[in-house]
Scaffold this motif. Structure first.
Motif, mmCIF file in Angstrom:
data_model
loop_
_atom_site.group_PDB
_atom_site.id
_atom_site.type_symbol
_atom_site.label_atom_id
_atom_site.label_comp_id
_atom_site.label_asym_id
_atom_site.label_seq_id
_atom_site.Cartn_x
_atom_site.Cartn_y
_atom_site.Cartn_z
ATOM 1 N N LEU A 190 39.645 38.160 40.628
ATOM 2 C CA LEU A 190 38.938 38.111 41.892
ATOM 3 C C LEU A 190 39.433 36.946 42.738
ATOM 4 O O LEU A 190 39.699 37.088 43.941
ATOM 5 C CB LEU A 190 37.448 37.959 41.605
ATOM 6 N N LEU A 238 42.241 35.512 42.467
ATOM 7 C CA LEU A 238 43.632 35.787 42.849
ATOM 8 C C LEU A 238 43.671 36.649 44.109
ATOM 9 O O LEU A 238 44.487 36.425 45.005
ATOM 10 C CB LEU A 238 44.330 36.490 41.687
ATOM 11 N N VAL A 286 38.029 44.806 42.745
ATOM 12 C CA VAL A 286 38.513 44.127 41.542
ATOM 13 C C VAL A 286 37.673 44.529 40.336
ATOM 14 O O VAL A 286 38.199 44.724 39.243
ATOM 15 C CB VAL A 286 38.488 42.599 41.755
ATOM 16 N N TRP A 299 46.903 42.061 49.475
ATOM 17 C CA TRP A 299 46.309 41.442 48.289
ATOM 18 C C TRP A 299 46.344 42.359 47.081
ATOM 19 O O TRP A 299 46.031 41.960 45.992
ATOM 20 C CB TRP A 299 44.860 41.036 48.582
ATOM 21 N N PRO A 344 49.771 41.748 44.431
ATOM 22 C CA PRO A 344 49.854 40.581 43.539
ATOM 23 C C PRO A 344 48.977 40.733 42.306
ATOM 24 O O PRO A 344 49.363 40.342 41.212
ATOM 25 C CB PRO A 344 49.375 39.434 44.417
ATOM 26 N N LEU A 345 47.793 41.348 42.510
ATOM 27 C CA LEU A 345 46.916 41.552 41.353
ATOM 28 C C LEU A 345 47.582 42.445 40.320
ATOM 29 O O LEU A 345 47.636 42.119 39.124
ATOM 30 C CB LEU A 345 45.616 42.199 41.840
ATOM 31 N N VAL A 401 50.454 40.628 38.587
ATOM 32 C CA VAL A 401 50.027 39.716 37.527
ATOM 33 C C VAL A 401 49.600 40.509 36.302
ATOM 34 O O VAL A 401 49.979 40.186 35.168
ATOM 35 C CB VAL A 401 48.878 38.828 38.041
ATOM 36 N N LEU A 402 48.810 41.562 36.541
ATOM 37 C CA LEU A 402 48.355 42.366 35.410
ATOM 38 C C LEU A 402 49.531 42.954 34.642
ATOM 39 O O LEU A 402 49.568 42.922 33.410
ATOM 40 C CB LEU A 402 47.461 43.502 35.907
#
Lengths: 832, 538
Positions: free
Chosen positions: A807, A809, B221, B281, B284-285, B288-289
């Motif tokens: 979140l 991030l 998220v 946004w 990037p999530l 990273v995952l």
């Protein structure tokens, strides 16, 4: 008729290939000892087809060529840019004056303004040169295959042997049939592979395996040069086809760039050896031309075992003897000769290149003959003799005249007969002697194996060049062509020195020499004269070592080694019949193919001269096939002298030869200097008195000084003498001029050093880094695995914390916003 | 609300499956017996498969042409269509593999529960509404709990079941929280992908004045977190090794495949659909995952001695690879990232199931094959099983030209394509991602090849019995055969995956239709359905 011809052209290589596949598939299980049947049948078919093709070519007018394209193997569109256009191509093509008008070259260059395709077509060609090679290859192969039935009988790898032989014949027939440099290279390598497989046929023998490897590696050097040569041909000429091909029609640009010179609608990409280019003579000379020639020559040197790449051929004798006869005497080793003959126009464009060809050939001929003089291994003598005779062929090709080239090819054919004969004879001896091949261990075999002896004798006579056997005619033709070349060059030199202006009237100059510069003329005249003399010396040496071999094997006291097991006998009929046929050919081929001595015709040369590559560009200096009684007499005299010399040395007791060897080995030439000698000198009556007088005069120190000086001098002098002791003429010859040792020291060892260095670097440095990197994930895993606690609370916490992290991030302002909310809530609470 | 008869007509196969499953439950208590009910289950899958194939010919034609229909809570498109058939196939395979699972008395419970689960999977394939999706996902989760419980009656198994149960509840809670947040910020919209007339969540958000961004992000998220548990992405993967190790090989196989399929499909349907087109946004999530998941999974799988633990970490790593596709899709929708993920999912599911099927064949409830060392010398004792196992492992490792290689190729190509086309910032990140993916493939090869090495080059320690039964053997061979087909004929898989990629479809000149399907049309044999598609837009 066309259909039949196309089918025949395909059949010649296809039948052996089919046989190879068949025997490879069925040999180990079903055919076993019958493995020879498919191969022999295929070779009979191939041979008949080749003879029909040759007969067809014979009936056609000169310059006949037939090109049959079957399919396109590889195609890269627009691969050759021609270096952006007409001008550069034009300027690089060095057209000899008088042979092509500027319009011609413009037309030639005009056909390459557009990019050209790189296309490798499976194309077979038929012309005189190919026809001759095909007939020779298939005929000798057939005889050798029949011979092998007896020779290889009972061998464990019987089927394997015949598979390889069939594969070889396929590759060799393709090599001489293809019409493209890429395919030439492919089959060039294919025969190399077959050679490798057959040299190492008895791979359990370390010597055989090593010999196979050596042959392969030495050939790689030549092949590398050949490859570079092919690349250079591509960049220079923009095509790799021998023949002219229609240009690919792809867009309408072709219409505007229509040919300037002619009215033909179809645009042609002139092949490297195509009729159009030969007619215009548009070949590149100068540095590029010379480079192409030398690179191709390097390839030829590898395959045809010429100095400095000849070292593999003697070792190749580790293979079965029929292989030595077929591949390493009659056919494969002549691929280099064939290739140079095929590329004659390229060599003609570069007189220096031709000179190098001739020089290499001559030097190799002499070197190999010198080595052959002292070898004791029967097959090795023959191997060196092969190298020497190939040198002759290169000498013939190197003259650059039609007479010389046809003489070289003529020698190729006769040599195939008599050298195959000699090898098969040697094989017959080996067969009877229980695989012993050292001539010191047997002797006087002419009563044990009479038929082998008589056929061998015919082979020896032919090889020595005794009239009227075949070798005489071909060798004489080579010598005559060299002599003629010398005369032409000297005549031109004299003419130019006489004339005020060097090229006042080129029309009156001798053809083939006008385009040479004065410098080239002088060098050429001198070099070719030297080569002529060397070739004569080699001819003498040839008959000496040939008859030495004959006498050692078949004359003298009868000695049979223990390995023969008391069963020394004449070989079976299957092995003798090919010998007889080859002996017949070796005896009469010369007289049949060269009839110049009685009716002035030379059917072989006339046929060969019809090859497209040999028409046009090659300057023919004189009437073909003229018989020169003077040169023939000289060469015959030299050959007979050689035979006489060998007879004097080796017939009867062989004391003379031992004495000769001692002399050549510089026996007793021990360093003359030395303290002991000097002391002995001091004891001599005259010297002693003088010495005593000096001592009495208190001048003894002077005497001592003198002695020490003399000793020093002797020491210095003894160094070359010592060297001579180790490198006496005899030892040089016996040790094959130590070329193997030289290569071992200069090439093999340094390479091994580099290999060792690389392996150390790889083991410690590269592997070290890789291993270190490889350990990294495992260590990381050890750390991460520690999070796997098994506690479900922890897992839940990790999930929720992880979710929060994500979140944050995604929404970086979240923290501050949450902080603001919290502050607001706190404030609210406070207020409340 | 907007469910009518035509919607029921579209989900008849799922209804049939649930009915048959109920019959199996009830019938199994009255007439226990393994074989009969298994045969019933198999024939149900087959018959449903064939009847669907026969009835939906016209539908196939339309969806293959790129048409999309929104019908109540369902979305009818190529992806949903293809994946439903895949789910049926999956059910058939799992039932085959599990033909000897559990006690004789409870055999019907296993096959019935699997059928329930398959019905849930099929519903997820076409779910286009928040509640519907959640219920469908729960229809997968709840049978999974039962199956885990049925697996084996010992403490380890019980612990595994409880762990999965708890953590799955937390994940469901997060998912539900996220969904309700989305529902809230989108002004009460529950339809995910909508049409011009009936706006979806994204459409509704776009119409609203700005101001809910932060809340929307929280919801998004949370949904990712909840679905991340399904596909076992780091840090929601912790359950996987423990649960896999504790349960049976069959259940581990099920866990490795079914939730992952559901999770990936839900991610495509929900997470990708609600992201705004210009969102910076999202990727990037996923980046990273993906990085975390594949690296974590692979390095932890190194030198695992327990086969199921190893495969658990490996399944984590594969989820990481698939997230590469999502990253690519979020950066450049037209780069085919989702298609690559779907292809990879198919390939992974088949090969992974093949591995567990082979292990199941070597196990029964008295003795499960656990350790890598137990496979020593398998090549000699059971050459066929060893061969199939090695084949599937090779495919998982991505050795060319096997199917796994094509899957990885598609994923990495997608990333590299964006790198080559794109601007500086994003492309360098994607390049790092692709390179990490390749390095991870190298690491993964180490542990897969070790298992193969043990099977082929080690002398046997104990005699490996093979009590798993013919069903497991057939399942193994079927999986291997399918992997082989995908290996030698990757073009077909590539084409189908690309056609199923909803983002690619949107990138093409859109033919999105709002279409109320008549109830009769679902059963129509060869009606001219295309005539009823209407043009619309999202």
């Amino acid at each position: 008729m066309d259909e039949i011809l196309n089918i025949l052209m395909i059949l010649v290589p296809a039948l052996p290939l089919a046989a190879a596949v068949l025997v490879a598939a069925l040999g180990p299980r079903m055919l076993r000892a019958r493995s020879h049947w498919p191969v022999v049948a295929a070779l009979i078919g191939s041979c008949l087809a080749s003879l029909v093709l040759l007969w067809h070519v014979w009936r056609q007018p000169s310059g006949y060529e037939r090109v049959a394209t079957y399919w396109t193997w590889a195609l890269v569109p627009d691969a050759y840019a021609g270096e952006s256009g007409t001008q550069s191509v034009d300027s690089r093509i060095d057209v000899p004056p008088g042979t092509a008008t500027p319009a011609d070259s413009a037309r030639l260059a005009g056909s390459s303004p557009r990019a050209r395709d790189f296309a490798v077509d499976i194309t077979l060609r038929l012309d005189a040169l190919t026809g001759i090679m095909l007939a020779m290859v298939t005929f000798v192969s057939l005889l050798v295959a029949i011979y092998s039935i007896g020779y290889m009988h009972g061998d464990r790898g019987y089927w394997r042997f015949f598979t390889y032989i069939a594969l070889f014949v396929f590759s060799m027939t393709m090599l001489v049939s293809v019409s493209n440099f890429v395919l030439l290279f492919v089959f060039w390598e294919a025969v190399g592979v077959c050679s490798y497989l057959l040299i190492g046929f008895w791979y359990e023998k370390p010597a055989a395996a090593a010999a196979g490897m050596k042959a392969f590696l030495v050939n790689r050097v030549g092949d590398f040069g050949f490859m570079l040569g092919v690349f250079l041909i591509w960049t220079t000429y923009g095509t790799l086809n021998y023949h002219d091909t229609p240009a690919p029609v792809r867009d309408t640009v072709a219409a505007s760039a229509a040919p300037v010179g002619g009215g033909e609608a179809a645009e042609i990409v002139p092949g490297v050896l195509g009729s159009q280019r030969i007619a215009t003579g548009a070949y590149v000379g100068g540095g590029t031309g010379l480079a192409i020639c030398l690179l191709l020559l390097l390839g030829a040197c590898g395959k045809s075992a010429q100095f400095p790449l000849h070292v593999w051929l003697p070792d190749a004798m580790e293979g079965p003897t029929p292989v030595s006869a077929l591949i390493h005497a009659a056919t494969m080793v002549t691929a280099g000769v064939y290739m140079v003959a095929r590329c004659t126009p390229l060599f003609t464009a570069s007189p220096d290149g031709q000179l190098v060809v001739a020089a290499i050939g001559t030097f190799t001929a002499l070197l190999a003959a010198l080595i052959a003089l002292t070898q004791f291994d029967l097959k090795r003598v023959l191997a060196y003799s092969t190298i020497s005779q190939l040198g002759y062929m290169f000498l013939g090709l190197g003259t650059g005249t039609l007479a010389g080239i046809s003489a070289g090819m003529f020698h190729l054919v006769t040599h195939a007969f008599f050298k195959a004969l000699l090898f098969l004879g040697a094989g017959s001896v080996m067969h009877a002697m229980g695989n012993v091949i050292d001539m010191r261990q047997f002797g006087g075999l002419r009563r044990v194996m009479p038929r082998t002896f008589w056929t061998f004798l015919i082979g020896c006579l032919a090889l020595s060049g005794i009239a009227p056997l075949s070798g005489f005619w071909s060798k004489d033709a080579i010598l005559a062509s060299v002599h003629a070349r010398v005369e032409v060059l000297e005549h031109e030199l004299v003419r130019r020195q006489g004339a005020a202006e060097p090229d006042a009237d080129p029309a009156h100059g001798s053809a083939g020499a006008v385009e040479l510069s004065a410098d080239q003329l002088g060098r050429g005249a001198w070099a070719y004269r030297l080569m002529y003399i060397t070739a004569l010396i080699t001819a003498f040496l040839t008959s000496v070592y040939t008859f030495r071999m004959l006498y050692l094997t078949f004359f003298g006291a009868q000695r049979i080694p223990a390995e023969a097991g008391g069963r020394a006998h004449e070989s079976p009929g299957l092995m003798v019949w090919p010998l007889l046929i080859l002996a017949g050919c070796a005896a009469v081929a010369g007289m049949v193919l060269d009839q110049s001595y009685w009716n002035g015709t030379h059917p072989f040369a006339a046929l060969l001269a019809g090859t497209p590559s040999l028409t046009g560009a090659v300057a023919s200096t004189e009437a073909l096939g003229a018989f020169h009684i003077d040169i023939a007499a000289v060469s015959l005299l030299v050959a007979v002298a050689g035979v006489a010399c060998a007879s004097w040395l080796y017939l009867g007791d062989r004391r003379t030869v031992h004495r000769l060897r001692a002399v050549m080995d510089l026996e007793g030439w021990a360093p003359a200097g030395g303290r002991a000698n000097l002391l002995r000198l001091a004891q001599r009556p005259g010297v002693r008195g003088w010495n005593q007088w000096m001592e009495r005069m208190r001048l003894g120190w002077l005497m001592h000084l003198l002695v020490e000086l003399v000793l020093l001098l002797a020491l210095i002098l003894s160094v070359p003498l010592l060297l001579c002791r180790f490198m006496s003429p005899y030892r040089l010859s016996y040790g094959k001029f130590f070329l193997d040792e030289l290569y071992w020291g200069l090439v093999v060892q340094p390479l091994r050093g580099i290999a060792w260095l690389c392996s150390v670097l790889d083991d410690f440095f590269v592997d070290g880094i890789v291993n270190a990197l490889g350990r990294l994930p495992a260590h990381l895993g050890t750390i991460l695995r520690s999070t796997q606690t098994g506690l479900v609370q922890f897992y839940a916490l990790a999930m929720i914390l992880g979710g929060l992290m994500l979140l944050v991030l995604v929404d970086q302002q979240l923290v501050s916003r949450v902080g603001a909310w919290l502050a607001a809530i706190m404030a609210g609470c406070g207020a409340w | 609300m907007f469910v009518d008869l035509s919607t029921i007509g579209l989900v008849w196969p799922e209804f049939i499956l649930i009915l048959i499953a109920a019959w199996i439950y009830v019938g199994g208590t009255l007439a226990p017996g393994r074989t009969t009910w298994n045969v019933l289950a198999w024939s149900t899958y087959l018959v449903v498969f064939l009847v669907m194939l026969k009835n939906e010919r016209a539908l196939w034609h339309d969806v293959a042409a790129g048409l999309v229909a929104i019908n109540g809570p369902l979305i009818v498109d190529y992806l949903g269509q293809v994946s439903r058939y895949g789910c049926l196939l999956l059910g058939l395979l799992i039932t085959m593999i599990a033909s000897r699972a559990g006690a004789e008395r409870l055999a019907t419970e296993v096959s019935g529960t699997i059928m329930m689960l398959v019905a849930g999977l099929m519903l997820v394939c076409r779910a286009n509404e928040l509640v519907f999706l959640f219920v469908a996902l729960e229809l997968i989760s709840v049978p999974t709990y039962v199956l885990l419980f049925l697996g084996r009656a010992d403490r380890a198994s019980g612990e595994a079941t409880v762990k999965y149960f708890f953590l799955s509840l937390i994940a469901s809670a997060m998912l539900l929280y996220g969904m309700s947040t989305l529902y809230g910020v989108a002004d009460g919209t529950t339809v995910i992908s909508g049409t011009a007339e009936v706006p979806g969540i994204r459409g509704a958000l776009d119409r609203l004045p700005a101001g809910h961004t932060s809340l929307f992000l929280i919801g998004w998220v949370m949904v990712v977190c909840g679905l991340g548990f399904k596909i076992a992405a780091v840090p929601f993967h912790f359950y996987a090794p423990d649960v896999y190790e504790g349960t049976t090989n069959i259940n581990a196989g099920l866990l490795a495949v079914a939730p992952k399929v559901a999770g990936i499909l839900a991610l495509i349907r929900l997470v990708l659909a609600v992201v705004p087109a210009d969102a910076a946004w999202g990727w990037p999530l996923m980046w990273v995952l993906a990085m975390l998941t594949m690296t974590w999974g692979n390095v932890c799988a190194l030198w695992q001695q327990n086969l199921r633990r190893l495969m658990a970490f490996s399944s984590v790593a594969h989820a990481g690879y698939m997230l590469i596709g999502f990253t690519v899709a979020l950066v450049a929708p037209a780069a085919g990232g989702v298609g690559a993920t779907l292809l990879y999912l198919t390939v992974y599911a088949l090969a992974g199931l093949g591995v567990f099927a082979a292990l199941a064949y070597l196990s029964d409830e008295r003795h499960e094959v656990d350790g890598v060392a137990e496979l020593a010398g398998l090549a000699r004792s059971h050459p066929w099983v060893a061969g199939a196992l090695a084949f599937c492992l090779f495919s998982l490792a991505g050795i060319p030209p096997l199917a796994g290689f094509w899957g990885k190729l598609a994923l990495f190509t997608g990333a590299v394509r964006v790198v080559l086309a794109g601007d500086g910032g994003v492309s360098s990140w994607l390049l790092v991602l692709a390179v990490t993916g390749v390095l991870n493939a190298v690491i993964a090869a180490a542990y897969y090849l070790r298992v193969i090495g043990v099977m082929y080059f080690t002398a046997p320690v104990t005699r490996v019995a093979a009590p798993g039964g013919m069903g497991a053997m057939l399942g193994t061979l079927a999986c291997t055969l399918l992997v082989l087909v995908l290996s030698v004929w990757p073009g077909l898989a590539f084409r189908m995956a690309d056609a199923a990629d909803p983002l690619l479809r949107q990138a093409r000149p859109a033919v999105v239709a709002a279409w109320r399907m008549e109830a009769s049309a679902a059963f129509a044999h060869d009606g001219d359905l295309a005539g009823r598609w209407q043009k619309g837009g999202d």
